[in-house]
Design a protein around this motif. Structure first.
Motif, PDB file in Angstrom:
ATOM      1  N   SER A   1      -4.961   2.823 -10.037  1.00 20.79           N
ATOM      2  CA  SER A   1      -5.575   3.958 -10.244  1.00 20.79           C
ATOM      3  C   SER A   1      -5.265   5.209  -9.808  1.00 20.79           C
ATOM      4  O   SER A   1      -5.362   6.342 -10.233  1.00 20.79           O
ATOM      5  CB  SER A   1      -7.186   3.673 -10.047  1.00 20.79           C
ATOM      6  N   VAL A   2      -4.340   4.986  -8.653  1.00 23.57           N
ATOM      7  CA  VAL A   2      -3.900   6.055  -7.974  1.00 23.57           C
ATOM      8  C   VAL A   2      -2.595   6.699  -8.717  1.00 23.57           C
ATOM      9  O   VAL A   2      -2.739   7.975  -8.902  1.00 23.57           O
ATOM     10  CB  VAL A   2      -3.451   5.679  -6.673  1.00 23.57           C
ATOM     11  N   LEU A   3      -1.932   5.827  -9.441  1.00 24.23           N
ATOM     12  CA  LEU A   3      -0.731   6.212 -10.283  1.00 24.23           C
ATOM     13  C   LEU A   3      -1.588   6.850 -11.507  1.00 24.23           C
ATOM     14  O   LEU A   3      -0.679   7.986 -12.017  1.00 24.23           O
ATOM     15  CB  LEU A   3       0.054   5.118 -10.611  1.00 24.23           C
ATOM     16  N   ARG A   4      -2.327   6.448 -12.237  1.00 26.80           N
ATOM     17  CA  ARG A   4      -3.194   6.882 -13.324  1.00 26.80           C
ATOM     18  C   ARG A   4      -3.535   8.536 -12.861  1.00 26.80           C
ATOM     19  O   ARG A   4      -3.552   9.292 -13.849  1.00 26.80           O
ATOM     20  CB  ARG A   4      -4.216   6.257 -14.045  1.00 26.80           C
ATOM     21  N   GLU A   5      -4.269   8.551 -11.714  1.00 30.06           N
ATOM     22  CA  GLU A   5      -4.610   9.858 -11.421  1.00 30.06           C
ATOM     23  C   GLU A   5      -3.685  10.765 -11.159  1.00 30.06           C
ATOM     24  O   GLU A   5      -3.842  12.099 -11.271  1.00 30.06           O
ATOM     25  CB  GLU A   5      -5.454   9.654 -10.069  1.00 30.06           C
ATOM     26  N   PHE A   6      -2.571  10.364 -10.568  1.00 31.30           N
ATOM     27  CA  PHE A   6      -1.439  11.580  -9.971  1.00 31.30           C
ATOM     28  C   PHE A   6      -0.147  11.730 -10.848  1.00 31.30           C
ATOM     29  O   PHE A   6       0.384  12.494 -10.942  1.00 31.30           O
ATOM     30  CB  PHE A   6      -1.001  11.380  -8.614  1.00 31.30           C
ATOM     31  N   SER A   7      -0.035  10.705 -11.715  1.00 30.99           N
ATOM     32  CA  SER A   7       1.245  10.736 -12.567  1.00 30.99           C
ATOM     33  C   SER A   7       0.889  11.246 -13.870  1.00 30.99           C
ATOM     34  O   SER A   7       0.022  10.951 -14.382  1.00 30.99           O
ATOM     35  CB  SER A   7       1.838   9.207 -12.567  1.00 30.99           C
ATOM     36  N   ASP A   8       2.002  12.145 -14.362  1.00 26.30           N
ATOM     37  CA  ASP A   8       1.484  12.944 -15.726  1.00 26.30           C
ATOM     38  C   ASP A   8       2.138  12.038 -16.661  1.00 26.30           C
ATOM     39  O   ASP A   8       1.983  12.161 -17.795  1.00 26.30           O
ATOM     40  CB  ASP A   8       2.729  14.289 -15.339  1.00 26.30           C
ATOM     41  N   SER A   9       2.993  10.974 -16.349  1.00 23.41           N
ATOM     42  CA  SER A   9       3.910  10.212 -17.226  1.00 23.41           C
ATOM     43  C   SER A   9       3.213   8.875 -17.318  1.00 23.41           C
ATOM     44  O   SER A   9       2.534   8.517 -16.393  1.00 23.41           O
ATOM     45  CB  SER A   9       5.389  10.115 -16.987  1.00 23.41           C
ATOM     46  N   HIS A  10       3.142   8.045 -18.372  1.00 23.64           N
ATOM     47  CA  HIS A  10       2.702   6.823 -18.773  1.00 23.64           C
ATOM     48  C   HIS A  10       3.851   5.837 -18.407  1.00 23.64           C
ATOM     49  O   HIS A  10       3.387   4.536 -18.390  1.00 23.64           O
ATOM     50  CB  HIS A  10       2.185   6.605 -20.003  1.00 23.64           C
ATOM     51  N   MET A  11       4.991   6.357 -18.133  1.00 19.83           N
ATOM     52  CA  MET A  11       6.186   5.458 -17.630  1.00 19.83           C
ATOM     53  C   MET A  11       5.748   4.993 -16.264  1.00 19.83           C
ATOM     54  O   MET A  11       5.100   5.468 -15.589  1.00 19.83           O
ATOM     55  CB  MET A  11       7.292   6.026 -17.821  1.00 19.83           C
ATOM     56  N   GLY A  12       6.431   3.751 -15.970  1.00 23.10           N
ATOM     57  CA  GLY A  12       6.215   3.016 -14.614  1.00 23.10           C
ATOM     58  C   GLY A  12       7.166   3.795 -13.744  1.00 23.10           C
ATOM     59  O   GLY A  12       7.988   4.550 -14.017  1.00 23.10           O
ATOM     60  N   VAL A  13       7.032   3.154 -12.521  1.00 23.20           N
ATOM     61  CA  VAL A  13       7.866   3.797 -11.466  1.00 23.20           C
ATOM     62  C   VAL A  13       8.879   3.018 -11.122  1.00 23.20           C
ATOM     63  O   VAL A  13       8.999   1.736 -11.284  1.00 23.20           O
ATOM     64  CB  VAL A  13       6.995   4.076  -9.979  1.00 23.20           C
ATOM     65  N   ASP A  14       9.942   3.473 -10.507  1.00 28.05           N
ATOM     66  CA  ASP A  14      11.378   2.980 -10.190  1.00 28.05           C
ATOM     67  C   ASP A  14      11.271   1.783  -9.008  1.00 28.05           C
ATOM     68  O   ASP A  14      12.114   1.042  -9.028  1.00 28.05           O
ATOM     69  CB  ASP A  14      12.458   3.788  -9.899  1.00 28.05           C
ATOM     70  N   GLY A  15      10.599   2.284  -7.832  1.00 24.98           N
ATOM     71  CA  GLY A  15      10.499   1.465  -6.863  1.00 24.98           C
ATOM     72  C   GLY A  15       9.143   1.264  -5.966  1.00 24.98           C
ATOM     73  O   GLY A  15       8.561   2.442  -6.260  1.00 24.98           O
ATOM     74  N   ILE A  16       8.859   0.240  -5.687  1.00 26.13           N
ATOM     75  CA  ILE A  16       7.461   0.090  -4.924  1.00 26.13           C
ATOM     76  C   ILE A  16       7.924  -0.696  -3.574  1.00 26.13           C
ATOM     77  O   ILE A  16       8.627  -1.899  -3.703  1.00 26.13           O
ATOM     78  CB  ILE A  16       6.270  -0.412  -5.624  1.00 26.13           C
ATOM     79  N   LEU A  17       7.353  -0.202  -2.520  1.00 24.87           N
ATOM     80  CA  LEU A  17       7.598  -1.194  -1.200  1.00 24.87           C
ATOM     81  C   LEU A  17       5.971  -1.300  -0.513  1.00 24.87           C
ATOM     82  O   LEU A  17       5.143  -0.540  -0.596  1.00 24.87           O
ATOM     83  CB  LEU A  17       8.299  -0.127  -0.437  1.00 24.87           C
ATOM     84  N   MET A  18       6.084  -2.611  -0.014  1.00 25.00           N
ATOM     85  CA  MET A  18       4.713  -2.879   0.673  1.00 25.00           C
ATOM     86  C   MET A  18       5.394  -3.893   1.960  1.00 25.00           C
ATOM     87  O   MET A  18       6.046  -4.634   1.986  1.00 25.00           O
ATOM     88  CB  MET A  18       3.885  -4.144  -0.119  1.00 25.00           C
ATOM     89  N   ASP A  19       5.053  -2.938   3.276  1.00 24.21           N
ATOM     90  CA  ASP A  19       5.284  -3.595   4.425  1.00 24.21           C
ATOM     91  C   ASP A  19       4.015  -3.980   5.136  1.00 24.21           C
ATOM     92  O   ASP A  19       3.254  -3.294   5.521  1.00 24.21           O
ATOM     93  CB  ASP A  19       5.888  -2.437   5.081  1.00 24.21           C
ATOM     94  N   LEU A  20       3.883  -5.518   5.243  1.00 27.10           N
ATOM     95  CA  LEU A  20       2.441  -5.743   5.445  1.00 27.10           C
ATOM     96  C   LEU A  20       2.400  -5.790   6.937  1.00 27.10           C
ATOM     97  O   LEU A  20       1.275  -6.474   7.339  1.00 27.10           O
ATOM     98  CB  LEU A  20       2.445  -7.269   4.852  1.00 27.10           C
ATOM     99  N   GLY A  21       3.170  -5.441   7.695  1.00 30.24           N
ATOM    100  CA  GLY A  21       3.122  -5.829   9.181  1.00 30.24           C
ATOM    101  C   GLY A  21       2.142  -4.701   9.825  1.00 30.24           C
ATOM    102  O   GLY A  21       1.914  -3.727   9.287  1.00 30.24           O
ATOM    103  N   MET A  22       1.666  -5.125  11.047  1.00 27.95           N
ATOM    104  CA  MET A  22       0.805  -4.201  11.818  1.00 27.95           C
ATOM    105  C   MET A  22       1.527  -3.414  12.262  1.00 27.95           C
ATOM    106  O   MET A  22       2.700  -3.257  12.735  1.00 27.95           O
ATOM    107  CB  MET A  22      -0.019  -5.273  12.743  1.00 27.95           C
ATOM    108  N   SER A  23       1.112  -1.914  12.138  1.00 28.89           N
ATOM    109  CA  SER A  23       1.840  -0.950  12.978  1.00 28.89           C
ATOM    110  C   SER A  23       1.458  -0.771  14.363  1.00 28.89           C
ATOM    111  O   SER A  23       0.589  -1.349  14.750  1.00 28.89           O
ATOM    112  CB  SER A  23       1.495   0.355  12.231  1.00 28.89           C
ATOM    113  N   SER A  24       2.512  -0.260  15.093  1.00 24.87           N
ATOM    114  CA  SER A  24       2.505  -0.167  16.573  1.00 24.87           C
ATOM    115  C   SER A  24       1.039   0.971  16.732  1.00 24.87           C
ATOM    116  O   SER A  24       0.592   0.602  18.007  1.00 24.87           O
ATOM    117  CB  SER A  24       3.733   0.134  17.412  1.00 24.87           C
ATOM    118  N   MET A  25       0.768   1.623  15.962  1.00 19.54           N
ATOM    119  CA  MET A  25      -0.031   2.731  16.487  1.00 19.54           C
ATOM    120  C   MET A  25      -1.611   1.986  16.345  1.00 19.54           C
ATOM    121  O   MET A  25      -2.327   2.207  17.265  1.00 19.54           O
ATOM    122  CB  MET A  25      -0.292   3.689  15.099  1.00 19.54           C
TER     123      MET A  25
END
Length: 416
Positions: free
Chosen positions: A167-191
């Motif tokens: 839904s975020v990409l549908r909201e902000f992307s002008d194109s219906h094409m997909g994205v080239d790269g996606i990253l998920m870093d599941l670790g807890m941040s030090s903050m």
């Protein structure tokens, strides 16, 4: 006199033999103990070797100064354990370096360590989205992103969970094409860990909160004080993988009758009382506490179901040849990533149709491995290729310098 001599001589003979018997017995016990110790060492060595075979250790050189430069950090931003340095940054850069990266989504923005380095490494980038549910992370990440983003990049930072990536990409992307790269870093941040008010740390007193999203309603305190007994036991067993879960469940339920839990110290006091004493003192209860805190955090944030759903969503959002990279930090997460990737590439085509694709897929896989040295073994399917048959783990150098990287595992999938 003769009788007395016989008795005395037999007594002397008995006494003279006992030291030899004791010596031989001790020698036997020592030999047996040595053999047992040797056996345990051999078993441990075999277990360690088997663990190494199930992963691919990175041979990437770990250079903290270069990473600080790439991530727009100051040396004052890092402590002696490099807790603010993004884990496996060099390996992540390799994943996205082989092709043009015109669009990129960081599903777990944090302090933007990975994102700033990826953006700096890809001047061709035109579209960027950074997602995180933690407003504190956004406040830290935004100025770092502003420092590396050019006017040609459409960039958005969104205070949303990565389950909403479509839904975020549908909201902000002008194109219906997909994205080239996606990253998920599941670790807890030090903050999050270093802030006692968030309730994540076993070493600091704070409220029993543990919400990744400060706006969410469910807290760890609610689970401990009001969830059904069986559910408390289930999350300790399944999410914490805690062997002593039955005893902990009974003690938690009993504590409810005497005021309940209102701080991390309340929970830690119970864990200390319940955990059997062991060599090493506090190390025993800290390990138990870490598992209990993990179980509560997963339950509070519904992490495992959210992760599984989000992996499918992220793959759907990829463009052809696009890549999804996921860094996990405990076995429950890694198991889900591994199995979901396998389910994704398997697809629904008939076996005969898959066989027709195999030669082309193998050719594509061989080409990928020739171009990118970090790729060792792949699994190809009709929908995509898993570029990490075995997860990549940090280099020995990074593990020594950055303790929080030790349990990290990187898995990557590429869309056809």
């Amino acid at each position: 006199m003769a009788m007395l001599w016989k008795v005395s001589s037999s007594l002397f003979l008995s006494l003279s033999l006992k030291p030899k018997l004791i010596y031989r017995t001790n020698a036997f016990l020592l030999s047996r103990s040595t053999a047992t110790t040797s056996k345990h060492k051999t078993q441990n060595a075999k277990a360690g070797l088997a663990k190494e075979k199930r992963r691919t250790r990175s041979d990437k050189h770990f250079n903290p100064d270069a990473i600080i430069h790439h991530c727009n950090l100051n040396h004052s931003d890092t402590d002696t354990n490099f807790s603010h340095i993004p884990v496996m940054l060099g390996e992540v850069m390799d994943v996205f370096s082989a092709a043009s990266l015109t669009s990129f989504v960081d599903c777990t923005l944090g302090a933007a360590g990975h994102s700033t380095a990826v953006i700096k490494g890809h001047p061709e980038m035109k579209f960027f989205v950074g997602m995180d549910v933690d407003s504190v992370a956004h406040d830290i990440a935004q100025p770092r992103l502003d420092a590396v983003l050019s006017g040609d990049v459409k960039a958005f930072t969104v205070l949303r969970n990565f389950r909403d990536v479509k839904s975020v990409l549908r909201e902000f992307s002008d194109s219906h094409m997909g994205v080239d790269g996606i990253l998920m870093d599941l670790g807890m941040s030090s903050m999050q860990v270093d802030n006692p008010a968030r309730g994540f740390s076993v070493l600091s007193d704070g409220p029993l909160d543990m919400r990744m999203d400060p706006q969410a309603s469910l807290k760890a305190e609610d689970i401990l004080n009001s969830w059904p007994d069986s559910e408390v036991g289930r999350i300790l067993r399944e999410y914490g993988e805690e062997s002593n879960w039955r005893t902990l469940q009974k003690k938690i339920v009993n504590t409810r009758l005497h005021g309940g839990f209102h701080s991390t110290s309340d929970l830690l006091d119970l864990i200390k009382r319940v955990t059997p004493p062991m060599k090493g003192g506090r190390q025993g209860w800290i390990k138990t506490a870490t598992r209990v805190f993990q179980a509560l955090r997963i339950a509070v944030n519904d992490e495992l179901k959210t992760l599984e759903d989000s992996l499918y969503s992220c793959f759907d959002c990829l463009a052809p040849k696009g890549r999804l990279a996921v860094i996990s930090f405990h076995s429950l997460e890694d198991r889900i990533v591994k199995q979901t990737f396998l389910n994704i590439v398997k697809g629904s085509e008939e076996e005969e149709e898959r066989e027709n694709l195999n030669s082309d897929l193998r050719k594509t896989s061989d080409e990928i491995k020739e171009k990118e040295a970090w790729i060792k073994q792949v699994i190809h399917g009709s929908n995509g290729t898993i570029l990490t048959k075995r997860p990549i783990t940090p280099s020995g150098e990074e593990e020594k310098l950055n303790r929080r990287s030790r349990s990290a595992k990187l898995r990557v999938i590429q869309k056809h």
